[in-house]
Design an enzyme around this catalytic site. Structure first.
Site, PDB file in Angstrom:
ATOM      1  N   PRO A   1     -91.006 -43.249-107.748  1.00 34.08           N
ATOM      2  CA  PRO A   1     -89.609 -42.863-107.623  1.00 34.08           C
ATOM      3  C   PRO A   1     -88.827 -43.672-106.592  1.00 34.08           C
ATOM      4  CG  PRO A   1     -91.021 -41.271-106.528  1.00 34.08           C
ATOM      5  CD  PRO A   1     -91.932 -42.187-107.306  1.00 34.08           C
ATOM      6  N   ASN A   2     -87.581 -43.893-106.953  1.00 33.13           N
ATOM      7  CA  ASN A   2     -86.583 -44.572-106.108  1.00 33.13           C
ATOM      8  C   ASN A   2     -86.769 -46.084-106.046  1.00 33.13           C
ATOM      9  OD1 ASN A   2     -84.991 -42.263-105.147  1.00 33.13           O
ATOM     10  ND2 ASN A   2     -86.913 -41.637-104.180  1.00 33.13           N
TER      11      ASN A   2
ATOM     12  N   ARG B   1     -81.111 -49.711-101.898  1.00 33.34           N
ATOM     13  CA  ARG B   1     -81.727 -48.658-101.105  1.00 33.34           C
ATOM     14  C   ARG B   1     -82.196 -49.181 -99.738  1.00 33.34           C
ATOM     15  NH1 ARG B   1     -87.863 -46.525-102.273  1.00 33.34           N
ATOM     16  NH2 ARG B   1     -87.736 -44.800-100.820  1.00 33.34           N
TER      17      ARG B   1
ATOM     18  N   TYR C   1     -86.330 -52.135 -97.154  1.00 31.96           N
ATOM     19  CA  TYR C   1     -86.887 -52.588 -98.439  1.00 31.96           C
ATOM     20  C   TYR C   1     -86.354 -53.949 -98.906  1.00 31.96           C
ATOM     21  CZ  TYR C   1     -88.613 -47.813 -98.602  1.00 31.96           C
ATOM     22  OH  TYR C   1     -89.253 -46.636 -98.305  1.00 31.96           O
TER      23      TYR C   1
ATOM     24  N   ASN D   1     -97.644 -48.705-106.754  1.00 30.90           N
ATOM     25  CA  ASN D   1     -96.809 -48.233-105.651  1.00 30.90           C
ATOM     26  C   ASN D   1     -96.263 -46.883-106.093  1.00 30.90           C
ATOM     27  OD1 ASN D   1     -95.011 -47.654-103.648  1.00 30.90           O
ATOM     28  ND2 ASN D   1     -94.014 -49.659-103.631  1.00 30.90           N
TER      29      ASN D   1
ATOM     30  N   ALA E   1     -93.022 -42.168-102.848  1.00 28.41           N
ATOM     31  CA  ALA E   1     -93.170 -40.889-102.118  1.00 28.41           C
ATOM     32  C   ALA E   1     -94.319 -40.040-102.653  1.00 28.41           C
ATOM     33  CB  ALA E   1     -91.858 -40.111-102.172  1.00 28.41           C
TER      34      ALA E   1
ATOM     35  N   HIS F   1     -97.741 -39.687-100.898  1.00 27.50           N
ATOM     36  CA  HIS F   1     -97.970 -38.906 -99.688  1.00 27.50           C
ATOM     37  C   HIS F   1     -98.205 -37.420 -99.938  1.00 27.50           C
ATOM     38  CE1 HIS F   1     -96.675 -42.638 -97.991  1.00 27.50           C
ATOM     39  NE2 HIS F   1     -95.425 -42.496 -98.387  1.00 27.50           N
TER      40      HIS F   1
ATOM     41  N   ASP G   1    -105.501 -37.280-108.377  1.00 26.56           N
ATOM     42  CA  ASP G   1    -106.504 -36.899-109.388  1.00 26.56           C
ATOM     43  C   ASP G   1    -106.497 -37.877-110.567  1.00 26.56           C
ATOM     44  OD1 ASP G   1    -107.321 -34.718-107.921  1.00 26.56           O
ATOM     45  OD2 ASP G   1    -106.311 -33.230-109.167  1.00 26.56           O
TER      46      ASP G   1
ATOM     47  N   GLU H   1    -103.545 -50.267-104.207  1.00 25.38           N
ATOM     48  CA  GLU H   1    -102.365 -49.521-103.742  1.00 25.38           C
ATOM     49  C   GLU H   1    -101.476 -50.467-102.936  1.00 25.38           C
ATOM     50  OE1 GLU H   1    -103.406 -46.213-101.228  1.00 25.38           O
ATOM     51  OE2 GLU H   1    -101.305 -45.813-100.688  1.00 25.38           O
TER      52      GLU H   1
ATOM     53  N   HIS I   1     -97.606 -50.892-100.855  1.00 31.05           N
ATOM     54  CA  HIS I   1     -96.330 -50.385-100.346  1.00 31.05           C
ATOM     55  C   HIS I   1     -95.559 -51.561 -99.766  1.00 31.05           C
ATOM     56  CE1 HIS I   1     -97.543 -46.279-100.962  1.00 31.05           C
ATOM     57  NE2 HIS I   1     -98.722 -46.628-100.474  1.00 31.05           N
TER      58      HIS I   1
ATOM     59  N   SER J   1     -93.134 -51.491 -97.501  1.00 26.52           N
ATOM     60  CA  SER J   1     -92.987 -51.337 -96.052  1.00 26.52           C
ATOM     61  C   SER J   1     -94.345 -51.013 -95.435  1.00 26.52           C
ATOM     62  CB  SER J   1     -92.001 -50.196 -95.755  1.00 26.52           C
ATOM     63  OG  SER J   1     -92.510 -48.969 -96.265  1.00 26.52           O
TER      64      SER J   1
ATOM     65  N   ARG K   1     -94.079 -46.074 -89.794  1.00 27.33           N
ATOM     66  CA  ARG K   1     -92.963 -45.180 -90.116  1.00 27.33           C
ATOM     67  C   ARG K   1     -93.343 -43.716 -89.829  1.00 27.33           C
ATOM     68  NH1 ARG K   1     -90.695 -46.718 -95.830  1.00 27.33           N
ATOM     69  NH2 ARG K   1     -88.967 -45.460 -95.015  1.00 27.33           N
TER      70      ARG K   1
ATOM     71  N   ARG L   1     -95.763 -40.390 -93.870  1.00 29.40           N
ATOM     72  CA  ARG L   1     -96.065 -41.551 -94.721  1.00 29.40           C
ATOM     73  C   ARG L   1     -97.453 -42.130 -94.437  1.00 29.40           C
ATOM     74  NH1 ARG L   1     -90.968 -42.638 -97.077  1.00 29.40           N
ATOM     75  NH2 ARG L   1     -89.287 -42.069 -95.676  1.00 29.40           N
TER      76      ARG L   1
END
Ligand code: DQA
Length: 144
Positions: free
Chosen positions: A9-10, A17, A22, A73, A76, A79, A86, A97, A99, A101, A106, A110
Site C-alpha cells: 500500500p501507498n 509521497r 521516498y 515490499n 506498512a 509491520h 503466513d 524483502e 524497503h 527507506s 525510523r 517499523r
C-alpha cells in the site's frame, strides 16, 4: 524464470509521497528499472502494486503454487500483517524483502517485520537500488 516483484500500500504514491523519505521518482520509474534489470539478468519480471491486502495474499499464493521467486515490499503490512507473514511462509522459492527507506532509522513500529523470518535476505535503505540488488541475487541463485 518468472519473478514476482510485489509492492504493497501507498507505493503507487511514489514521487508525490513524502519525497524527503521516498525520493521523487515514481512507481512507473521503478517498474521500468526492474523490467530493464530483468532483461539484463534473464528474469521474466512481473511487477505489481496493490492497496488491497487480499490481492497481495492472492499473488503470494500464486508465487507459492508456481514456485516463483519474490521480491516483496509489503510496505506498512510488513509491520502488522500476520496474514502476509503466513502467506510468505508458504513460499518455497527465494523471497527477498525490500524497503526503500532504512526502516531501522525510523519509528519503532517499523522495526518489526512479519516478512523477515521467511526471507532469504532483507534490503533496507538503498532506495530503488534495493530492488535491482534483490533481482541480481535471485539471478545469481538460479545460475548457481
Ligand atoms: C516502506 C517502509 C514502510 O515502513 C512504510 O510503511 C512504507 C514503505 C519502504 O519501502 O521504505 O510504506 O516499506
Amino acid at each position: 524464470m518468472k519473478t514476482l516483484v510485489l509492492n504493497g500500500p501507498n507505493l503507487n504514491r511514489l514521487g508525490k509521497r513524502e519525497p524527503a523519505i521516498y525520493g521523487s521518482q515514481t512507481l512507473a520509474d521503478l517498474a521500468d528499472l526492474c523490467a530493464k534489470a530483468g532483461e539484463e539478468l534473464g528474469l521474466e519480471v512481473d511487477f505489481r502494486q496493490t492497496n488491497h491486502e487480499g490481492e497481495l495474499l492472492g499473488w503470494l499464493h500464486e508465487a507459492a503454487d508456481g514456485e516463483y521467486p519474490v521480491v516483496l515490499n509489503a510496505a506498512a503490512w510488513t509491520h502488522y500483517s500476520v496474514a502476509v507473514g503466513d502467506a510468505c511462509a508458504q513460499l518455497t522459492a527465494p523471497l527477498i524483502e525490500v524497503h526503500l527507506s532504512n526502516v531501522h532509522q525510523r519509528e519503532e513500529f517499523r522495526h518489526r517485520s512479519f516478512v523477515s523470518a521467511h526471507a532469504a535476505g532483507v534490503i533496507v535503505g538503498l532506495g530503488f537500488d534495493g530492488y535491482t540488488a534483490a533481482l541480481r541475487h535471485i539471478a545469481a541463485l538460479r545460475a548457481a
